[in-house]
Scaffold this motif. Structure first.
Motif, short mmCIF file in Angstrom:
data_model
loop_
_atom_site.label_atom_id
_atom_site.label_comp_id
_atom_site.label_asym_id
_atom_site.label_seq_id
_atom_site.Cartn_x
_atom_site.Cartn_y
_atom_site.Cartn_z
N THR A 222 -8.47 2.73 -0.22
CA THR A 222 -7.57 1.86 0.52
C THR A 222 -6.32 1.53 -0.29
N SER A 223 -6.48 1.25 -1.56
CA SER A 223 -5.33 0.95 -2.42
C SER A 223 -4.44 2.17 -2.62
N GLU A 230 0.04 3.98 6.86
CA GLU A 230 0.08 2.73 6.07
C GLU A 230 1.34 1.94 6.39
N ARG A 231 2.47 2.67 6.64
CA ARG A 231 3.74 1.99 6.96
C ARG A 231 3.81 1.52 8.42
N LEU A 258 -7.13 7.56 12.76
CA LEU A 258 -7.75 6.33 13.24
C LEU A 258 -8.50 5.62 12.12
N ARG A 259 -9.16 6.39 11.26
CA ARG A 259 -9.84 5.79 10.10
C ARG A 259 -8.80 5.17 9.15
N LEU A 260 -7.67 5.86 8.97
CA LEU A 260 -6.62 5.33 8.12
C LEU A 260 -6.04 4.03 8.68
N ASP A 272 0.32 -5.56 12.54
CA ASP A 272 -0.36 -5.25 13.81
C ASP A 272 -0.32 -3.74 14.02
N TYR A 273 -1.48 -3.09 13.87
CA TYR A 273 -1.57 -1.64 14.02
C TYR A 273 -2.07 -1.24 15.41
#
Length: 285
Positions: A222-223, A230-231, A258-260, A272-273
Motif C-alpha cells: 500500500t505504501s 493512487e492519484r 479494483l484491488r488498487l 473519494d474513489y
C-alpha cells in the motif's frame, strides 16, 4: 539421521545438494529412471538405489520430491515397505502431509511437508541460492520440529503453518510469483503494440519494475502504490481501458485496478474513489 530422496528432478537435486554441502547426511536417491538417480547421487555424493525398498532401508527421513500429481501414487507404492520410525516428507506447497500420507501413523511413521519459497529453476545451480530461502513446514509436531531445527541450523528462516491453510498459503506464493509473470507478459504485449521489441521493452521496464519491487519489500504494497489509481485519475484510467483490447488482458487490468482502489482508499481515507470504482465496475460488465 540419513535423508533419502524419491525423485531426482530439480527439487530433489537442489534440496539434496543444499543439505549435503551443509553437512546433512544423505543416503541417496531412487528414481524410476536409474540414470537420473545415478546422476543425482553423483552430484550430491550419495548412493543411487534400484528400488524404493532399498532406499527406505538405508534412510531415516524419506523425501518424496516428485510432482504433486504423482505423490499419492508414489506413497501407495512405498506403503508396502517397513516405514516404522521413518519421517515421511514431501515438498508440495499446495498439499498437506495428511493428504499425501493419510495412513502413515498406522505404519508407525511421522509425516510432514517442507516447502521452500523459492523458484527452483536450475537443477545444478539453484542450491547455491537456497541459503536465503524461507521454508514453510507443516505436519506432525515431531517431524516439523526436526525440520525446523535442521533448517534453522543451516541459517534458513522456517515457519510451521497449520495444515488447514496449506492451499491458501500456496495461493499466496503463486500470486507473488507466477501471477507476476502474467502481468509482465501483458505489459510486454502492450509494449509490442507500441513498436518495442521484447528485448527493448524488458530493458525499458526493468528499472520501473525493480524499483517498485524494492519499495514493496522495503515498506509494504500500500505504501509503495503510485500511478493513476493512487492519484484518483479517472481520465487516465479511462484512456487505459479504451486502448487495451478486450480479453484476458483487459479483465486482468480491471480486476487488479479494483484491488488498487481498495489499497488507495486505505492510504488516503480523505479521498473519494467511488467514481473510479464505478467506472471500473461498468467496464467489467
Amino acid at each position: 539421521m540419513k535423508t533419502g530422496f524419491i525423485g531426482a528432478g530439480k527439487v530433489g537435486f537442489s534440496l539434496g545438494k543444499y543439505l549435503s554441502v551443509n553437512g546433512v547426511e544423505l543416503s541417496g536417491y531412487y528414481s524410476r529412471s536409474l540414470s537420473s538417480a545415478m546422476e543425482a547421487a553423483e552430484f550430491t555424493g550419495s548412493t543411487p538405489f534400484n528400488t524404493p525398498g532399498e532406499l527406505c532401508m538405508h534412510s531415516d527421513i524419506l523425501v518424496l520430491s516428485v510432482p504433486d500429481k504423482e505423490l499419492n501414487g508414489v506413497y501407495n507404492e512405498l506403503a508396502s515397505e517397513d516405514l516404522n520410525g521413518k519421517l515421511l516428507c514431501h515438498c508440495s506447497g499446495a498439499m498437506s502431509a495428511e493428504e499425501v500420507f493419510p495412513d502413515a501413523k498406522n505404519h508407525g511413521a511421522l509425516r510432514c511437508s517442507v516447502h521452500p519459497l523459492f523458484p527452483v529453476s536450475s537443477k545444478y545451480a539453484a542450491y547455491k541460492e537456497l541459503g536465503g530461502a524461507y521454508f514453510c513446514i507443516e505436519g506432525d509436531p515431531e517431524g516439523t520440529q526436526l525440520w525446523r531445527d535442521i533448517l534453522t541450523a543451516l541459517g534458513n528462516p522456517a515457519r510451521v503453518i497449520d495444515s488447514s491453510v496449506k492451499s491458501r498459503y500456496h495461493a499466496a506464493c503463486s500470486v507473488i510469483s507466477n501471477l507476476v509473470c502474467a502481468l509482465a507478459d501483458e505489459s510486454l504485449s502492450l509494449m509490442r503494440s507500441c513498436g518495442f521489441s521484447d528485448a527493448e521493452a524488458l530493458a525499458a521496464l526493468r528499472p520501473l519494475a525493480e524499483s517498485n519491487l524494492r519499495s514493496i519489500f522495503d515498506t509494504d504494497p500500500t505504501s509503495a502504490l503510485t500511478g493513476p489509481i493512487e492519484r484518483n485519475d479517472i481520465g487516465t484510467v479511462r484512456r487505459h481501458l479504451d486502448c487495451i483490447p478486450e480479453g484476458s488482458g483487459k479483465d486482468t487490468y480491471i480486476s487488479a485496478s479494483l484491488r488498487l482502489c481498495e489499497m488507495a482508499q486505505r492510504r488516503h481515507s480523505d479521498r473519494d474513489y467511488s467514481g473510479l470504482k464505478e467506472m471500473l465496475y461498468k467496464a467489467k460488465k
